[in-house]
Design an enzyme around this catalytic site. Structure first.
Site, short mmCIF file in Angstrom:
data_model
loop_
_atom_site.label_atom_id
_atom_site.label_comp_id
_atom_site.label_asym_id
_atom_site.label_seq_id
_atom_site.Cartn_x
_atom_site.Cartn_y
_atom_site.Cartn_z
N GLU A 27 0.87 -1.18 0.00
CA GLU A 27 0.00 0.00 0.00
C GLU A 27 0.90 1.23 0.00
OE1 GLU A 27 -2.19 3.03 0.14
OE2 GLU A 27 -1.24 2.77 2.10
N HIS A 28 0.65 2.15 -0.91
CA HIS A 28 1.63 3.15 -1.32
C HIS A 28 1.72 4.37 -0.40
CE1 HIS A 28 4.41 4.88 -4.05
NE2 HIS A 28 3.99 4.25 -5.13
#
Length: 383
Positions: free
Chosen positions: A363-364
């Site tokens: 998840e960025h």
């Protein structure tokens, strides 16, 4: 319905033995769990500690001159517009940048903001690019990675690779905890190292309109000591440190992974697939899940965990080449396969397939790609 589905997971939990500039850390939309901020990191003053040796000397992100920004804007839009459209846009830009226009006023606001923040852009970028982005994180923002090396197929190959890989990740984490990592550089320019503190114990939290992020940094007194292993859509808590805070070795981890596989016979409902939903829809379901105490405890353990390891079922795609296996890492190939065997809000999620193909999805929001790649390279070399 969702509460009932996830409640059963609690009983199945098992307990076992932009980086060239200094990043502003006060702005982040992190929940303050237990009243402790995750940032800024405590800089160790030991002979071996070098990770943050250049951190305080990094420059602030400068505000580019307004004229430069407007010139670049015109160059950018020129190929996209007709002659008349471009002339109209050019006049608007000239009015914006005039001495009596709004442009100089806004630029001065940025200059004042830059005096208060090491990186005046970082907060806005985090919010607009990630936390306020309402499409699912799956495919739309979370990168997936397929490891180049295929390993032994079957249960034995899966468990052995997973055990050594987990040990390698924990070995890298110890260097972050002790701040013995060398400073990343771009040529001779040292880079900000703060993102390494956001990799472990971090998770995105669904909220209406703008999500949040939590992170339990290694210098917190309540830092987590477990990972979460997902198998056949069942979620297991696995402690990876002993009573003396030493990480488990590959043999010890393998023993626990085999115990997990032995506990599961059938697939559970794919509750993890909820994390692939549109963010506002997931934000509506999330508080309903937390109403049940067992669910809330399970969610806390997933969110607090250092990282997630997904032990995937057999997957034999019909397509040719590596693209279908890359899709296994990116989205899990649907609820009929392994998409429910995920928690897509988790920052680090390593995927170990029974078919010999392995990879990750992350998840960025908390960190960019280079720290994730560094952890992965180390774990693969460790293996």
């Amino acid at each position: 319905m969702f509460a009932t589905q996830l409640r059963g997971y609690a009983s199945r939990f098992i307990m076992t033995n932009r980086r060239a500039f200094r990043e502003s850390v006060q702005y982040l939309n992190f929940d303050r769990r237990n009243g402790v901020d995750a940032y800024p990191p405590t800089i160790l003053r030991t002979e071996q500690a070098r990770m943050f040796s250049t951190q305080l000397s990094l420059p602030r992100l400068p505000v580019p001159p307004l004229e430069q920004t407007l010139e670049k804007y015109l160059k950018t839009i020129r190929p996209l517009l007709t002659e008349s459209e471009f002339e109209k846009s050019k006049k608007v830009v000239e009015q914006f940048g005039a001495s009596n226009g709004i442009g100089p006023v806004l630029e001065q606001h940025l200059v004042e903001r830059s005096k208060k923040h090491d990186n005046w852009l970082a907060e806005w970028w985090l919010r607009l690019a990630y936390l306020e982005y309402r499409l699912p994180v799956t495919i739309h923002s979370s990168p997936g990675l397929l490891f180049a090396q295929k390993v032994q197929e079957g249960v034995d190959g899966q468990v052995r690779f997973a055990s050594k890989f987990i040990a390698g990740v924990l070995d890298y984490k110890s260097m972050i905890d002790n701040q013995t990592l060398p400073v990343d550089r771009l040529g001779d320019q040292p880079l900000c190292m703060a993102q390494y503190y956001k990799l472990f114990g971090a998770c995105r939290i669904p909220k209406p309109q703008r999500d949040g992020v939590i992170c339990y940094a290694p210098d917190q007194p309540d830092r987590p000591d477990h990972i979460v292993v997902v198998y056949k859509n069942h979620f297991f808590k696995l402690r990876v440190y002993d009573e003396e805070e030493r990480s488990l070795n590959p043999s010890q981890i393998e023993e626990q992974l085999r115990a997990i596989l032995g506990r599961v016979e059938t697939r559970a409902p794919p509750v993890g697939i909820l994390t692939s939903e549109q963010r506002d829809e997931w934000a509506q379901v999330y508080p309903l899940l937390r109403q049940d105490p067992a669910n809330a405890s399970s969610l806390d353990e997933i969110e607090r965990s250092l990282f997630v390891v997904c032990l995937d079922d057999e997957y034999r795609p019909q397509g040719e080449g590596l693209s279908p296996y890359a899709g296994q890492m990116l989205h899990g190939a649907g609820s009929g396969f392994n998409s429910g065997n995920r928690w897509f809000d988790k920052t680090l999620q390593f995927i170990i397939g029974r078919n010999g193909f392995n990879g990750l999805i992350y998840e960025h929001a908390p960190a960019e790609g280079p720290p994730v790649v560094a952890v992965t390279d180390h774990a693969l070399e460790y293996w």
